[in-house]
Design a protein around this motif. Structure first.
Motif, mmCIF file in Angstrom:
data_model
loop_
_atom_site.group_PDB
_atom_site.id
_atom_site.type_symbol
_atom_site.label_atom_id
_atom_site.label_comp_id
_atom_site.label_asym_id
_atom_site.label_seq_id
_atom_site.Cartn_x
_atom_site.Cartn_y
_atom_site.Cartn_z
ATOM 1 N N VAL A 165 -1.989 66.648 27.926
ATOM 2 C CA VAL A 165 -3.301 66.080 28.278
ATOM 3 C C VAL A 165 -4.220 66.083 27.059
ATOM 4 O O VAL A 165 -4.475 67.141 26.478
ATOM 5 N N PRO A 166 -4.742 64.927 26.650
ATOM 6 C CA PRO A 166 -5.689 64.917 25.532
ATOM 7 C C PRO A 166 -7.034 65.525 25.944
ATOM 8 O O PRO A 166 -7.560 65.203 27.010
ATOM 9 N N VAL A 167 -7.538 66.421 25.118
ATOM 10 C CA VAL A 167 -8.839 67.052 25.366
ATOM 11 C C VAL A 167 -9.781 66.638 24.247
ATOM 12 O O VAL A 167 -9.585 67.007 23.092
ATOM 13 N N TYR A 168 -10.794 65.857 24.608
ATOM 14 C CA TYR A 168 -11.729 65.314 23.631
ATOM 15 C C TYR A 168 -12.967 66.212 23.542
ATOM 16 O O TYR A 168 -13.618 66.494 24.551
ATOM 17 N N GLN A 169 -13.293 66.641 22.339
ATOM 18 C CA GLN A 169 -14.466 67.484 22.139
ATOM 19 C C GLN A 169 -15.603 66.629 21.601
ATOM 20 O O GLN A 169 -15.455 65.944 20.588
ATOM 21 N N VAL A 170 -16.738 66.654 22.305
ATOM 22 C CA VAL A 170 -17.892 65.838 21.908
ATOM 23 C C VAL A 170 -19.033 66.736 21.446
ATOM 24 O O VAL A 170 -19.194 67.858 21.916
ATOM 25 N N THR A 171 -19.818 66.225 20.526
ATOM 26 C CA THR A 171 -20.910 67.022 19.964
ATOM 27 C C THR A 171 -22.036 67.230 20.971
ATOM 28 O O THR A 171 -22.576 68.333 21.108
ATOM 29 N N ASN A 172 -22.421 66.170 21.665
ATOM 30 C CA ASN A 172 -23.518 66.236 22.634
ATOM 31 C C ASN A 172 -23.031 65.614 23.940
ATOM 32 O O ASN A 172 -22.769 64.407 23.989
ATOM 33 N N LEU A 173 -22.914 66.415 24.989
ATOM 34 C CA LEU A 173 -22.305 65.939 26.229
ATOM 35 C C LEU A 173 -23.154 64.878 26.914
ATOM 36 O O LEU A 173 -22.621 63.876 27.414
ATOM 37 N N ALA A 174 -24.457 65.064 26.958
ATOM 38 C CA ALA A 174 -25.323 64.077 27.618
ATOM 39 C C ALA A 174 -25.218 62.716 26.927
ATOM 40 O O ALA A 174 -25.140 61.677 27.583
ATOM 41 N N ARG A 175 -25.205 62.720 25.591
ATOM 42 C CA ARG A 175 -25.067 61.460 24.852
ATOM 43 C C ARG A 175 -23.690 60.843 25.101
ATOM 44 O O ARG A 175 -23.553 59.618 25.208
#
Length: 264
Positions: A165-175
């Protein structure tokens, strides 16, 4: 000191994660990621696992035979099935990879993503990954802060799903949620106080399902970024479910709806 070291049991070779069990090791090999080292239980297991071991060896793995009690102590209760692989730690997928994937989406099945806000417990994280894999969802989105790591415990609990499963890490979740909406996804948050049931939501469309931390739920900005909120109807005395259990129910409701639509 010697007794204390013996009590801790064997350790993974330096800098490597231990991956337990046939399914997890097979998932590694299917991705072309042969382990650096593979421990195989002495006796019947070596015969039973001969094909898998041979494939790992062809990929460059160093294969060692070990007694069952040594594998038991290393796995600390996990079902190793006579096999423990040691491989480099997993890494999160970059945020840019998520946008590239969605922009080039060509499958007739709309994307289904799980978004985890504030899930820091590694056991819950691993169980959520397992549910995502089982439901055939297309990936997980987590924030850079307030998120569980992709460590060996997560891999153990996920039983191979952490590798698939690819897990994508984002800097700002709301954005990131705002960007998902720009790309045509409907962002559905889960909250106990929601009026609508998850069974009333349309999960056949491109969906990002947001789960918040137990007790605290989603953060304010995350909640405000959702298109709508749903809940699981609770008929008993408990007010909520473990987040990984709730995740599984919601994901498989999406599976049920999508299959019913195809069969209609």
């Amino acid at each position: 000191m010697k007794k204390h070291a013996q009590h801790r049991g064997p350790r993974a070779p330096g800098g490597l994660d231990a991956v337990y069990g046939v399914h997890a090791v097979r998932a590694l090999l299917e991705r072309g990621e042969a382990p650096r080292e593979l421990w195989v239980q002495e006796g019947e297991a070596a015969t039973r696992l001969a094909d898998l071991v041979a494939e790992a060896r062809r990929g460059g793995a160093r294969v060692l035979s070990r007694p069952r009690d040594e594998l038991d102590r290393l796995a600390q209760g996990a079902a190793h099935q006579g096999l423990v692989a040691f491989c480099p730690p997993l890494a999160f997928e970059a945020e840019a990879a998520l946008w590239h994937r969605l922009q080039g989406w060509s499958s007739p099945t709309p994307p289904l993503l799980l978004v985890l806000d504030g899930i820091t417990d590694v056991h819950n994280f691993g169980a959520c990954l397992r549910s995502v894999d089982a439901a055939g969802a297309h990936g997980v989105v987590v924030p850079k802060d307030r998120a569980a790591p992709l460590n060996a415990t997560v891999r153990k609990v996920a039983c191979g799903a952490a590798e698939s499963v690819p897990v994508y890490q984002v800097t700002n979740l709301a954005r990131a949620l705002a960007r998902l909406k720009e790309l045509g996804m409907w962002v559905t948050g889960t909250a106990g106080e929601a009026e609508a049931s998850v069974f009333e939501a349309d999960l056949c469309v491109a969906t990002a399902l947001v789960m918040g931390a137990e007790g605290k739920g989603m953060r304010r900005l995350t909640r405000e970024a959702c298109d709508g909120l749903v809940k699981l109807p609770m008929a008993g005395q408990v007010s909520s479910l473990n987040v990984s259990v709730a995740t599984g129910i919601c994901l498989f409701e999406a599976v049920r709806q999508r299959r019913a639509k195809l069969e209609a």
